[in-house]
Design an enzyme around this catalytic site. Structure first.
Site, mmCIF file in Angstrom:
data_model
loop_
_atom_site.group_PDB
_atom_site.id
_atom_site.type_symbol
_atom_site.label_atom_id
_atom_site.label_comp_id
_atom_site.label_asym_id
_atom_site.label_seq_id
_atom_site.Cartn_x
_atom_site.Cartn_y
_atom_site.Cartn_z
ATOM 1 N N ASP A 41 0.831 -1.200 0.000
ATOM 2 C CA ASP A 41 0.000 0.000 0.000
ATOM 3 C C ASP A 41 0.872 1.259 0.000
ATOM 4 O OD1 ASP A 41 -2.700 1.232 0.390
ATOM 5 O OD2 ASP A 41 -1.767 1.946 2.241
ATOM 6 N N GLU B 83 1.465 -0.651 -5.104
ATOM 7 C CA GLU B 83 0.501 0.398 -5.415
ATOM 8 C C GLU B 83 1.301 1.707 -5.449
ATOM 9 O OE1 GLU B 83 -3.373 2.803 -3.682
ATOM 10 O OE2 GLU B 83 -1.689 2.205 -2.427
#
Length: 570
Positions: free
Chosen positions: A227, A288
């Protein structure tokens, strides 16, 4: 042109895998993202959980995916859907227990499915024990050095250390009240106030996350989705961001805020890669990373991360030029780093593509879908199905988001008091809850089979009933069966591999995008008029071409508007 309803099992693309690199599962995997809160609820509390996921794994096997990626299920106050982690090595009781996680991973492996888990290294929850210790320890302490604390500006430190703003709106700094009741230092939170940023200058933070990686690898995780993978390391001195003439932070198009994409992030992946490589089974990480395209090769490689999400394809507007560019650029970048690209159309952070495509290509979306924005739902689903066939024909890994195989739309009509997205709470924008509504499994069951109760944590709209999995199961032409057919063919044909180059077909009718993959021709009619199928295929689709799969009906040998087909030409 002969177009049978369904071809016999086709031959794979030329070339046969032989090297270790060919056998790396992640290079051409289809990965299904599970958002645990909204997938399946086993205990009737209205929120999805790990046993619910385990019970539905056969559905995912039958869908034809190779792996699942789970958004965070760790201990968390859930201020940001679990991306505010209070304990990286335990399961939140809402979702079950570590035993449930072990059983889920074992069950997935027994079905031939790999398991990717989320890791959230940019920030923790403010309830993390280390942040609580930092608050108690005071300025200058080793405990505070685990996070980004700074003195304020102004005569009495009353101003934030710099002008950075939060991704979730408002300032990126919050001032503490110290134990003695006096105003104190400020802490950085690029996201919500409940998500303080780790200080990656501190070696203890590096050690902490190396231990987290090993914890989940030891339990059988096959990889990690990282993330905010471009965010951990902040620029030296925490400088102000540039501002425009209006005094607002100025981020040029295609660039990122000053606190993202700093080179120190790359060193983290160089530390992590040997850990993954030390385990059997081609463990992997996918990033990401919302970064400029030219920076992507710096993140990917044999000594760094394996993959990064290709968000350019997700963001491409409906049309030949935009979609072609969104394919050509990442393929060129993939060649540069000798790593397959990834393809994605929806995830838990964006408006579902069945809804995005229901607007004009030049429609400008805000943060989430407002109630005033009414898409053409039928048009959106037609285009979404066609875009999916295009995506699944391309070499590399494909990432699906739960419910897209049912054609689920974005849900705009959620009562404000039930919305949980931090952007909504901080700024009043619709936010991301509309793509996180729990799935419909059974038309005539409470909560459409998501839960044994009649309530789910976000309300499901009535029109989910006709999109439920049991309604579409075995129904020719349904979105679910189209996905199953395309995934089966993708595997049988080896379309995910790069044995056959991607060649764009020229001299096609206006609005038709054509791609050649060996013996397979992919045609997408992005125009608003139908074209004769033979003409759409040009000389590359000779008489006798077999129809492998179509995104919609093909009346009278035509390729209708907003429709895609796969043809085999021998």
């Amino acid at each position: 042109m002969t177009l049978p309803a369904r071809a016999a099992a086709p031959a794979p693309l030329p070339g046969s895998p032989g090297s270790d690199r060919d056998r790396q599962w992640w290079r051409d995997a289809v990965v299904y993202q599970v958002y645990p809160r909204s997938f399946s609820d086993s205990d009737g509390d209205g929120m999805g959980d790990l046993p619910g996921i385990t019970a539905r794994l056969p559905y995912l096997r039958d869908l034809g995916v190779d792996a699942i990626w789970l958004s965070p299920f760790y201990t968390s106050p859930q201020n940001d859907g679990g991306y505010d982690v209070a304990d990286y090595t335990d399961v939140d009781p809402r979702f079950g227990s570590l035993t449930d996680a072990d059983e889920m991973i074992a069950a997935a492996h027994a079905l031939g499915l790999k398991v990717i888990v989320d890791i959230v290294p940019n920030h923790s929850s403010s309830e993390h024990v280390l942040f609580q210790q930092a608050l108690a320890a005071g300025p200058g302490s080793p405990e505070r050095d685990m996070y980004v604390f700074a003195e304020g500006r102004g005569e009495h430190g009353e101003l934030p250390p710099n002008n950075w703003t939060s991704i979730f709106h408002g300032p990126a700094w919050t001032r503490l009240t110290e134990a003695d009741g006096t105003p104190g230092q400020w802490y950085l939170h690029i996201f919500d106030t409940s998500q303080p940023d780790w200080n990656w200058k501190n070696p203890r933070v590096h050690e902490l996350f190396q231990d987290v990686l090993r914890f989940w690898l030891d339990r059988g995780a096959d990889g990690f989705r990282v993330d905010v993978a471009h965010g951990m390391v902040k620029p030296e001195g925490l400088p102000d961001a540039a501002v425009n003439a209006e005094g607002l932070i100025d981020i040029p198009e295609g660039e990122v805020p000053v606190y993202f994409d700093n080179d120190g992030v790359l060193d983290i992946y160089r530390e992590w890669r040997p850990i993954l490589d030390s385990y059997e089974g081609d463990r992997m990480m996918v990033l990401e990373a919302w970064i400029p395209e030219h920076r992507l090769p710096l993140y990917i490689g044999d000594e760094k991360a394996h993959q990064s999400f290709n968000f350019g394809f997700l963001q491409a507007r409906w049309g030949v030029e935009t979609m072609r560019a969104a394919i050509e650029k990442p393929l060129a970048l993939a060649d540069a780093v000798d790593s397959p690209t990834t393809w994605v159309l929806s995830n838990h952070d964006v408006i579902r593509h069945a809804t995005r495509y229901g607007f004009a290509p030049d429609h400008r979306f805000g943060e989430g879908l407002s109630r005033e924005e009414i898409p053409d739902a039928e048009l959106g689903l037609r285009r979404a199905r066609a875009a999916t066939l295009l995506m699944l024909s391309l070499p590399g890994a494909a990432y699906l988001y739960q419910g897209e195989e049912l054609g689920l739309p974005e849900v705009a009509d959620i009562p404000d008091e039930l919305r949980e997205d931090p952007s909504h709470k901080r700024a009043g924008v619709p936010g991301r809850d509309g793509c996180r509504v729990p799935l419909p499994w059974e038309r005539d069951a409470p909560a459409f089979g998501f839960s044994s109760t009649a309530a789910s944590w976000l309300p499901q709209p009535a029109d989910f009933a006709e999109l439920a999995a049991d309604v579409q199961e075995g129904v020719e032409g349904s979105t679910l069966e189209m996905y199953r057919a395309a995934l089966r063919l993708r595997s049988e044909l080896g379309l995910g591999r790069d044995d056959a180059a991607v060649t764009f077909l020229e001299d096609l009718p206006e609005g038709v995008l054509g791609v050649s993959r060996g013996d397979v021709r992919v045609l997408v009619n992005t125009s608003d008029v139908e074209v004769p199928l033979a003409e759409a295929g040009g000389s590359t689709a000779p008489a006798g071409a077999e129809l492998l799969v179509a995104s919609g009906p093909l009346p009278a040998d035509t390729l209708p508007a907003d429709t895609a087909v796969w043809l085999r030409t021998r």
